[in-house]
Design a protein around this motif. Sequence first.
Motif, PDB file in Angstrom:
ATOM      1  N   PRO A  87     -38.202  35.890  20.071  1.00  0.00           N
ATOM      2  CA  PRO A  87     -37.861  36.526  21.346  1.00  0.00           C
ATOM      3  C   PRO A  87     -38.872  37.645  21.663  1.00  0.00           C
ATOM      4  CG  PRO A  87     -36.029  36.650  19.756  1.00  0.00           C
ATOM      5  CD  PRO A  87     -37.217  36.176  19.019  1.00  0.00           C
ATOM      6  N   GLN A 119     -38.044  40.762  22.529  1.00  0.00           N
ATOM      7  CA  GLN A 119     -37.516  42.066  22.108  1.00  0.00           C
ATOM      8  C   GLN A 119     -36.710  41.957  20.822  1.00  0.00           C
ATOM      9  OE1 GLN A 119     -38.223  44.927  23.530  1.00  0.00           O
ATOM     10  NE2 GLN A 119     -39.392  44.021  25.220  1.00  0.00           N
ATOM     11  N   PRO A 120     -36.723  42.957  19.952  1.00  0.00           N
ATOM     12  CA  PRO A 120     -37.579  44.142  20.030  1.00  0.00           C
ATOM     13  C   PRO A 120     -39.030  43.818  19.666  1.00  0.00           C
ATOM     14  CG  PRO A 120     -36.160  44.253  18.074  1.00  0.00           C
ATOM     15  CD  PRO A 120     -35.786  43.022  18.808  1.00  0.00           C
ATOM     16  N   SER A 150     -41.287  45.647  18.613  1.00  0.00           N
ATOM     17  CA  SER A 150     -41.791  46.271  17.383  1.00  0.00           C
ATOM     18  C   SER A 150     -41.587  45.372  16.165  1.00  0.00           C
ATOM     19  CB  SER A 150     -41.100  47.618  17.157  1.00  0.00           C
ATOM     20  OG  SER A 150     -39.689  47.464  17.241  1.00  0.00           O
ATOM     21  N   LEU A 151     -40.673  44.419  16.253  1.00  0.00           N
ATOM     22  CA  LEU A 151     -40.468  43.464  15.161  1.00  0.00           C
ATOM     23  C   LEU A 151     -41.203  42.154  15.420  1.00  0.00           C
ATOM     24  CD1 LEU A 151     -39.092  42.487  12.567  1.00  0.00           C
ATOM     25  CD2 LEU A 151     -37.119  41.813  13.954  1.00  0.00           C
ATOM     26  N   TYR A 152     -41.093  41.649  16.649  1.00  0.00           N
ATOM     27  CA  TYR A 152     -41.557  40.287  16.908  1.00  0.00           C
ATOM     28  C   TYR A 152     -43.046  40.199  17.253  1.00  0.00           C
ATOM     29  CZ  TYR A 152     -36.671  38.893  16.577  1.00  0.00           C
ATOM     30  OH  TYR A 152     -35.395  38.648  16.119  1.00  0.00           O
ATOM     31  N   THR A 205     -42.372  47.121   8.456  1.00  0.00           N
ATOM     32  CA  THR A 205     -42.340  46.127   9.530  1.00  0.00           C
ATOM     33  C   THR A 205     -42.866  44.776   9.045  1.00  0.00           C
ATOM     34  OG1 THR A 205     -42.453  47.748  11.300  1.00  0.00           O
ATOM     35  CG2 THR A 205     -43.326  45.564  11.793  1.00  0.00           C
ATOM     36  N   LEU A 222     -40.099  43.057   7.169  1.00  0.00           N
ATOM     37  CA  LEU A 222     -39.084  42.515   8.087  1.00  0.00           C
ATOM     38  C   LEU A 222     -39.606  41.351   8.915  1.00  0.00           C
ATOM     39  CD1 LEU A 222     -37.171  45.429   9.821  1.00  0.00           C
ATOM     40  CD2 LEU A 222     -36.191  43.570   8.477  1.00  0.00           C
ATOM     41  N   ASP A 266     -39.380  38.423   6.777  1.00  0.00           N
ATOM     42  CA  ASP A 266     -37.975  38.003   6.636  1.00  0.00           C
ATOM     43  C   ASP A 266     -37.516  37.193   7.842  1.00  0.00           C
ATOM     44  OD1 ASP A 266     -37.856  39.364   4.250  1.00  0.00           O
ATOM     45  OD2 ASP A 266     -36.721  41.078   5.035  1.00  0.00           O
ATOM     46  N   VAL A 267     -37.799  37.719   9.023  1.00  0.00           N
ATOM     47  CA  VAL A 267     -37.284  37.082  10.230  1.00  0.00           C
ATOM     48  C   VAL A 267     -38.007  35.753  10.462  1.00  0.00           C
ATOM     49  CG1 VAL A 267     -38.722  38.031  12.093  1.00  0.00           C
ATOM     50  CG2 VAL A 267     -36.254  37.835  12.417  1.00  0.00           C
ATOM     51  N   VAL A 274     -36.313  32.093  11.055  1.00  0.00           N
ATOM     52  CA  VAL A 274     -36.667  31.204  12.169  1.00  0.00           C
ATOM     53  C   VAL A 274     -37.106  29.831  11.637  1.00  0.00           C
ATOM     54  CG1 VAL A 274     -38.234  30.880  14.132  1.00  0.00           C
ATOM     55  CG2 VAL A 274     -37.135  33.084  13.767  1.00  0.00           C
TER      56      VAL A 274
END
Lengths: 321, 321
Positions: A21, A23-24, A26-28, A102, A105, A108-109, A113
């Motif tokens: 996505p 947002q956010p 700063s992560l994606y 970051t 994370l 991780d994300v 996915v």
Amino acid sequence: MQSFEQLSSQFGSFFNQAHFPAQPESLYRPAEYFLGLGGKRVRPVCCLMGNELFDEILPDTWQVATAIELFHNFTLIHDDIMDKAPLRRGLETVHIKYGEPTALLAGDVMLVVAYDYLNKVKSPHYHRLVSLFNTTAKEVCEGQQLDMDFEKQDTVSLDAYLHMIELKTSVLLAASLKLGAILGGAGEGNLHHIYEFGKNLGIAFQVQDDYLDCFGDPSKFGKQVGGDILSNKKTFLLIRALETAQGKDQQDLQALLQSNPPDKVQQVLRIYKNTGVDQWAVQLKNQFMEKALQHLDDIAVLSKRKEPLRQLAHFLVQRDY
Amino acid sequence: MQSFEQLSSQFGSFFNQAHFPAQPESLYRPAEYFLGLGGKRVRPVCCLMGNELFDEILPDTWQVATAIELFHNFTLIHDDIMDKAPLRRGLETVHIKYGEPTALLAGDVMLVVAYDYLNKVKSPHYHRLVSLFNTTAKEVCEGQQLDMDFEKQDTVSLDAYLHMIELKTSVLLAASLKLGAILGGAGEGNLHHIYEFGKNLGIAFQVQDDYLDCFGDPSKFGKQVGGDILSNKKTFLLIRALETAQGKDQQDLQALLQSNPPDKVQQVLRIYKNTGVDQWAVQLKNQFMEKALQHLDDIAVLSKRKEPLRQLAHFLVQRDY
């Protein structure tokens, strides 16, 4: 049957989309940044080729191939943190560009996915596919842990190193091919052979990688020659040299591991040649390559269908230098 | 219908087993170590309760509950790395005891094993369960990233903080209940209400946690009172105080955020009381608690079946102090 280049280009188009996505941000954004660094996408293409060996490429296979590539990139982001690597493909690693928390994370994300893509699969073999994916994921983690353990050990046996390489590098290649073959409805015998083809090919590739670090043509290899030697990295060549060097060669090698003279690379290469480690590595690579090709031969489909996989093997591992 | 204590004890017995292979010990012992630190296992028990609200507890539910608890522990191991936390439940965190690289990998492999448990589920709702699990996993990562982002910002709005808490804390509680309810065959309306029950309960719990850090009884709270104040942590109370304090209170609070006088905690608490932030927090908590209980009321099952969830809510969130 399509070639590696054809499938690589098709997969590139399929994969070149936003996987996260907005947002956010700063992560994606860090996650998308890393995927944007590119790569040859060897593993997902292996999945497509493993499928096409037995059937037309199914819609499910694109999802599994995408999951594999995301999983691979997740491991790279986390490996870069663990190895404190500043660069990946000539550009800043995620933890350097965005900070370690970051990067952790974002990795991780990315793994989550990957499982999202797997969850889109409709195949009757679904649970078997996820089971192989998970087993492989655990093995890759084990391989990375063993690699880090070995760094702290004075000596590592060739068998232990080989086992680590199998886990860290080979099983993902093997599983990618097998996942595609499962989707294509392959039987047990063929699944065994395609997995062993991938596993042995992966080891041959790593032997070659270790060899080229020492004896490769710098203009072709794309990495600094002797980098492994300068960092005392345990490689097929160093482990073999430590096991077989005798007399003065043995003493010199031990001394060189404790020091950093300006001609360290040249001195170590001289010992490798004295002890025949260079020739041994070429033979070792050829042995694994032949074993891989034997398993490819043993897959019970028309020889013509195997041509792209044979070409892939020769693309990844050159028989001679 | 079983109580939280009964189910917690049953889940404890079920969960108290080796979740990882023995080898390599350097990877899996740290993972088992962390699970051995214990915990109330609130989330997996919520999954069991969500199921039992609609049906007898199914074998699948134990697998999903285990996946949830492993996922939760994976996030804790990685959060501890990111937050540089030395202790968890009074004992060394994984990265302190075994080093950051191993802690990172132990977390990774724990997430993979969580998916192994999910893959054992035979439910016809399988893909929906995995989809909710994945969505929630992504949200928890987003929440952690936002929490880290907020640390670097001078000001954070109450809405933004609430959104972060929802993602970081509440959605996993909500999803645990809903996953159990999906397994129990609940319809859409009931699924909505049980999720909202969990989400609002999670927020009420966090408001309480922020409140108790300031005004809790140190002998009961189990943490150092004022810890959030000393670390300038943005909490419901600080954010509200920054939004509403006026005149000298406002100036004092800004000055206290830039300094560390010995009586910082007392001074900040005085400002919180002057501005009524303490009462506001109690009201806010009660609002979310009432919203949660309203959604519980709206679930269309016999009131008697809901009693354990009502008790759970009151166990997690005390109406008064």
